[in-house]
Design a protein around this motif. Structure first.
Motif, short mmCIF file in Angstrom:
data_model
loop_
_atom_site.label_atom_id
_atom_site.label_comp_id
_atom_site.label_asym_id
_atom_site.label_seq_id
_atom_site.Cartn_x
_atom_site.Cartn_y
_atom_site.Cartn_z
N PHE A 71 0.82 -1.23 0.00
CA PHE A 71 0.00 0.00 0.00
C PHE A 71 0.85 1.27 0.00
CE2 PHE A 71 0.45 1.87 4.24
CZ PHE A 71 1.05 0.85 4.95
N LYS A 72 2.13 1.13 0.35
CA LYS A 72 2.98 2.32 0.46
C LYS A 72 3.03 3.09 -0.85
CE LYS A 72 4.40 1.04 4.58
NZ LYS A 72 4.24 1.78 5.81
N ASN A 98 9.04 -2.08 3.36
CA ASN A 98 8.15 -1.76 2.24
C ASN A 98 8.26 -0.30 1.79
OD1 ASN A 98 6.84 -4.19 1.52
ND2 ASN A 98 5.60 -4.08 3.38
N ILE A 262 7.40 -2.19 15.52
CA ILE A 262 7.60 -0.76 15.80
C ILE A 262 7.10 -0.47 17.21
CG2 ILE A 262 6.82 1.58 15.14
CD1 ILE A 262 6.76 0.59 12.23
N1 F0G Z 1 1.54 -3.60 6.69
C1 F0G Z 1 2.70 -3.58 6.02
C2 F0G Z 1 2.94 -4.65 5.01
C3 F0G Z 1 3.66 -2.56 6.27
O1 F0G Z 1 4.80 -2.56 5.60
C4 F0G Z 1 3.38 -1.60 7.25
C5 F0G Z 1 4.35 -0.55 7.56
C6 F0G Z 1 2.15 -1.66 7.91
C7 F0G Z 1 1.26 -2.67 7.61
C8 F0G Z 1 1.77 -0.66 8.93
O2 F0G Z 1 1.39 0.54 8.36
O3 F0G Z 1 3.00 2.04 9.47
O4 F0G Z 1 1.02 2.94 8.26
O5 F0G Z 1 0.75 1.72 10.42
N2 F0G Z 1 5.52 -0.51 7.10
C9 F0G Z 1 6.43 0.63 7.24
C10 F0G Z 1 7.63 0.48 6.33
C11 F0G Z 1 6.71 1.02 8.63
O6 F0G Z 1 8.68 1.05 6.63
O7 F0G Z 1 7.51 -0.16 5.30
P1 F0G Z 1 1.54 1.91 9.18
#
Ligand code: F0G
Length: 364
Positions: A71-72, A98, A262
């Protein structure tokens, strides 16, 4: 900022992807997006799991189908578009993997130098491979994501040539909020619940913002309850929600779901507000529950998600939701990225000849 939109202005453009919804994004008309085709991901009904879970209206929004597999890409596309319009010299983020992969790809597309800072250990190998592949510089810190974020904050303070791309960048949330528009359009109604994994707490805040904008514009009259799911060993937000006390960071977050490992989520305040305003909740799941849900999604629904993305499905049995509720779980990331790290230990069976395969398959 809650923008006033009309149904016509928002939904009239056909095609796929977040830039269809440019009317709701904070750019002057005619901006040239830095885009790889993000958004417009499928909403899939989880029909095979429904009897076990006793939920008839269960869906997954498969954001693992975004260009870099998470989703990023929604938010990174918007934030890199902004960075490019400002003439940014270098893009910078801390990441559990991600965001790093996504930023590296969009940085490449925009022709801007990209630097990512990750925990030295524990990032899924596929995500690191992506960041290298797209040509980013990758730095590892001893410690976890929270340590990486501290380093990044320090760097932007000292050197203003770096443009910060973590989700405190408001343009990230603007891109990610579009998932709410898509869910409403694909489902045809407002879901009763949106369930998603929470790490740094940007996405839950962003999707809630999207639904709030739809509501403020009079396009919808109800909104979903936002349910944030954290792993038991990395659950500062769920702990704050459960105790109704103030938020406290966790020093040593631990979970198999490395994406959400985190302890000090930067958007905790916004996330708690989203949960409270929507009448939702924050809950935890064990690593075992996460891995079982991940396997069930594969074996029963043909979906391959990463561990963090299975957390919402893992949480469903403990939420006590009504059978007829419309529930959308956000499948945030593609499982191909960490298959080697978490895949079930399954051995290839030897095939001597055609009949040995037949005999073996029909025996079991
Ligand atoms: N799901 C996935 C696959 C993620 O990569 C992340 C966060 C989240 C859920 C949580 O989303 O941070 O908006 O609450 N990944 C970040 C990263 C921290 O650096 O890729 P969030």
């Amino acid at each position: 900022m809650v923008r006033k939109l009309t149904r016509l202005a928002l939904f009239k453009k056909k095609g796929l992807g977040i830039w269809r919804f440019a009317a709701a994004l904070p750019f002057p008309p005619g901006v040239a997006p830095v885009s790889l085709g993000e958004g417009g991901t499928p909403l899939i009904q989880l029909k095979n799991m429904k009897s076990k879970l006793r939920l008839d209206g269960l869906y997954a929004k498969n954001d693992g189908q975004n260009p870099t597999g998470s989703f990023k890409d929604r938010g990174i596309s918007v934030a890199v578009t902004r960075a490019k319009s400002l003439g940014a010299r270098a893009l910078l983020c801390a990441s559990t993997g991600n965001t790093a992969a996504s930023l590296a790809a969009y940085g490449a597309k925009a022709g801007i130098r990209t630097v990512v800072v990750v925990p030295k250990d524990g990032v899924a190998s596929g995500k690191l491979g992506q960041a290298f592949h797209y040509g980013a510089r990758v730095f590892g810190v001893a410690g976890n994501f929270d340590d990486a974020l501290r380093v990044v904050f320090d760097l932007v303070k000292k050197d203003d040539r770096f443009y910060l791309m973590n989700s405190i960048n408001p343009f990230r949330l603007e891109g990610q909020k579009v998932a709410a528009f898509e869910i409403y359009e694909q489902l045809g109604v407002v879901p009763d619940y949106v369930v998603l994994p929470v790490g740094n707490a940007g996405n839950i805040s962003a999707i809630w913002k999207g639904f709030k904008e739809l509501r403020a514009s009079g396009i919808i009259r109800t909104s979903p309850k936002m349910v944030g799911v954290q792993a038991e060993g990395a659950a500062p937000l769920a702990a704050a929600f459960a105790s109704r006390r103030s938020f406290e960071a966790w020093e040593q977050p631990r979970t198999v779901a490395s994406a959400i490992r985190i302890g000090n989520p930067v958007s905790w305040k916004k996330a708690l507000r989203a949960i409270e305003e929507s009448g939702g909740m924050a809950v935890t799941v064990s690593d075992k529950e996460i891995m079982e849900a991940r396997e069930d999604l594969g074996a029963e629904e043909g979906l391959l998600v990463e561990a963090a993305s299975a957390a919402p499905v893992a949480a469903l049995p403990k939420l006590g939701l009504p059978r007829r509720a419309k529930i959308v779980c956000i499948a945030t990331g593609n499982g191909l990225k960490d298959l080697a790290d978490h895949g079930p230990e399954q051995a290839i069976e030897s095939a001597e000849n055609a009949s040995s395969i037949g005999t073996s398959v029909w025996r079991s």
